[in-house]
Design an enzyme around this catalytic site. Structure first.
Site, PDB file in Angstrom:
ATOM      1  N   ASP A  45     -55.412  40.976  47.793  1.00 56.04           N
ATOM      2  CA  ASP A  45     -54.573  41.710  46.808  1.00 56.04           C
ATOM      3  C   ASP A  45     -55.739  42.500  45.770  1.00 56.04           C
ATOM      4  O   ASP A  45     -55.476  42.179  44.488  1.00 56.04           O
ATOM      5  CB  ASP A  45     -53.459  40.919  46.100  1.00 56.04           C
ATOM      6  N   ASP A  99     -55.967  29.183  47.086  1.00 56.67           N
ATOM      7  CA  ASP A  99     -56.668  28.250  46.083  1.00 56.67           C
ATOM      8  C   ASP A  99     -56.712  26.701  46.691  1.00 56.67           C
ATOM      9  O   ASP A  99     -57.180  25.730  46.540  1.00 56.67           O
ATOM     10  CB  ASP A  99     -56.068  28.179  44.765  1.00 56.67           C
ATOM     11  N   GLU A 182     -40.575  33.509  41.725  1.00 60.69           N
ATOM     12  CA  GLU A 182     -40.179  34.189  42.951  1.00 60.69           C
ATOM     13  C   GLU A 182     -40.142  33.284  44.027  1.00 60.69           C
ATOM     14  O   GLU A 182     -39.116  33.421  45.088  1.00 60.69           O
ATOM     15  CB  GLU A 182     -41.265  35.373  43.120  1.00 60.69           C
ATOM     16  N   ASP A 183     -41.019  32.311  44.262  1.00 59.29           N
ATOM     17  CA  ASP A 183     -40.914  31.541  45.279  1.00 59.29           C
ATOM     18  C   ASP A 183     -39.626  30.550  45.099  1.00 59.29           C
ATOM     19  O   ASP A 183     -39.212  30.138  46.283  1.00 59.29           O
ATOM     20  CB  ASP A 183     -42.249  30.509  45.389  1.00 59.29           C
ATOM     21  N   HIS A 216     -54.967  31.055  38.668  1.00 57.60           N
ATOM     22  CA  HIS A 216     -54.119  30.795  39.936  1.00 57.60           C
ATOM     23  C   HIS A 216     -53.620  31.836  40.393  1.00 57.60           C
ATOM     24  O   HIS A 216     -53.353  33.197  39.964  1.00 57.60           O
ATOM     25  CB  HIS A 216     -53.112  29.648  39.367  1.00 57.60           C
TER      26      HIS A 216
END
Length: 409
Positions: A45, A99, A182-183, A216
């Protein structure tokens, strides 16, 4: 030759992920599941630290097919995950943060568990590395459960195994307008739509890694984003569930996990403008979703703080927070022969403050810690009957499935 459909597509969204990405990809390569049954879709990204180049190197040598997509930075994890979903071909998908890392047997165990039970979502035990991880749902393996009868509502991160047919059937994607939470929205919807959820609790499938540099994949943002997240999750529950106990038990999650911390110790350190803004942001949520069914499922101090938010009483909220900061204990007040216990936090029995007494009434799970409290005969009978039913169901399940979870002949 046409390649067989993989069992699972591992979707990795990566932003500035070095050097953590090295161990992340090594954990994918080390999976005991046959590499021919795995595919990887990795989305860089817009990294500037070599993340994209390392993904390309991994793709060139990995034993399983790897697709690398490089794009400009999207600002959050939703975009890369959606790009990965669009390219996935596996029967299942698993979202792996760059991560973090997998346990070697993770995919093999989760795919086997979901296949054996025909479930649409499978959770694997999570362990934190330099950060906290959810714990309450890992007591034992569960072949088939749901979001109402387990604690899985308290783990709404995306790091789960999802049956891709479920996601495609309902056109499920991550909400790219949300910068945090969002998760939670995606996973809660999957829980509610799933034909069963399985839990692998006897093996650590996922290592949630706290980065030394404090970064993160998810950008935390300001407090306003937490209210956006709570609003979105509460709205989802309103759309998918009618009013009643089922909605209430799940509504506890956004109130307790997302809203309540905004009115905790941090509130005392914030200036009047932020305090006022928080109450303004909370007001429509409290008016729409705060009710007795939610309130009674919380501890007294949690319920009291949220009730004061609902009542627009920042002054009394500060009194309660100062009381808690001083580590003072509320005096227990026993009534009705010891079957009711009230905890006398600030405002209790104050006509001036006008907080209903029921807000201070401890539910049995909290009251049992105080000497002198006792259950009513009806509660004692009900709990005993519930335990008997659970024991009988457990014995019946063992007879039907046999000792290894297989249906007995």
């Amino acid at each position: 030759m046409t390649r067989a459909q993989p069992d699972v597509t591992v979707i990795i969204g990566a932003y500035e992920a070095m050097p953590y990405l090295v161990e992340c990809l090594a954990s994918v390569e080390a999976q005991t599941l046959d590499p021919a049954r795995i595919e990887v879709v990795a989305v860089d990204d817009g990294s500037q630290d070599g993340t994209g180049d390392y993904l390309e190197e991994f793709a060139a040598r990995a034993p399983m097919p790897v697709t690398v997509i490089r794009q400009e930075n999207s600002g959050g994890p939703s975009g890369p995950r959606n790009v990965g979903l669009a390219r996935a071909t596996g029967r299942y998908v698993f979202f792996l943060d760059a991560d973090d890392r997998l346990g070697a047997e993770a995919l093999e165990r989760m795919v086997a568990m979901a296949d054996r039970n025909g479930t649409d979502v499978c959770l694997g035990r999570v362990e934190g590395v330099n950060r906290k991880a959810p714990r309450s749902m890992w007591g034992a393996n569960q072949d088939r459960t749901d979001v109402f009868s387990s604690n899985i509502k308290f783990t709404l991160s995306a790091q789960k195994l999802f049956r891709r047919a479920l996601l495609e059937r309902h056109h499920m994607r991550f909400d790219e307008s949300l910068w945090t939470g969002e998760d939670a929205l995606f996973t809660m919807e999957a829980y509610l739509r799933a034909d069963g959820v399985s839990i692998v609790a006897d093996y650590t499938c996922y290592y949630l890694v706290g980065r030394d540099d404090g970064k993160h994949v998810t950008k935390s943002g300001g407090y306003q984003l937490r209210f956006d997240s709570a609003r979105a999750l509460m709205g989802l529950l309103e759309r998918m569930l009618p009013p009643g106990p089922k909605r209430d038990v799940l509504m506890v999650r956004p109130f307790q996990v997302t809203l309540l911390p905004q009115f905790g110790p941090v509130f005392l350190r914030q200036d009047e403008d932020i305090r006022r803004t928080k109450f303004e942001l909370a007001a429509p949520l409290m008016d729409a979703y705060w009710n007795e069914g939610v309130a009674q499922r919380l501890k007294v101090q949690e319920r009291l703080r949220l009730q004061l938010v609902a009542m627009r009483r920042p002054d009394l909220l500060v009194d309660v927070l100062e009381f808690m900061k001083a580590k003072r204990e509320p005096g227990p007040v026993l009534k009705k022969g010891g079957t009711q216990l009230y905890l006398a936090y600030p405002g209790y029995r104050s006509r001036k403050d006008g907080v209903p007494d029921r807000v201070y009434l401890a539910e049995p799970r909290e009251a049992k810690a105080y000497p002198g409290w006792r259950q009513t005969p009806a509660e004692t009978f009900l709990r005993g009957a519930t335990r008997k039913v659970r024991r009988r169901l457990g014995r019946l399940r063992k007879r039907v499935t046999g000792p290894h979870g297989r249906v007995a002949a």
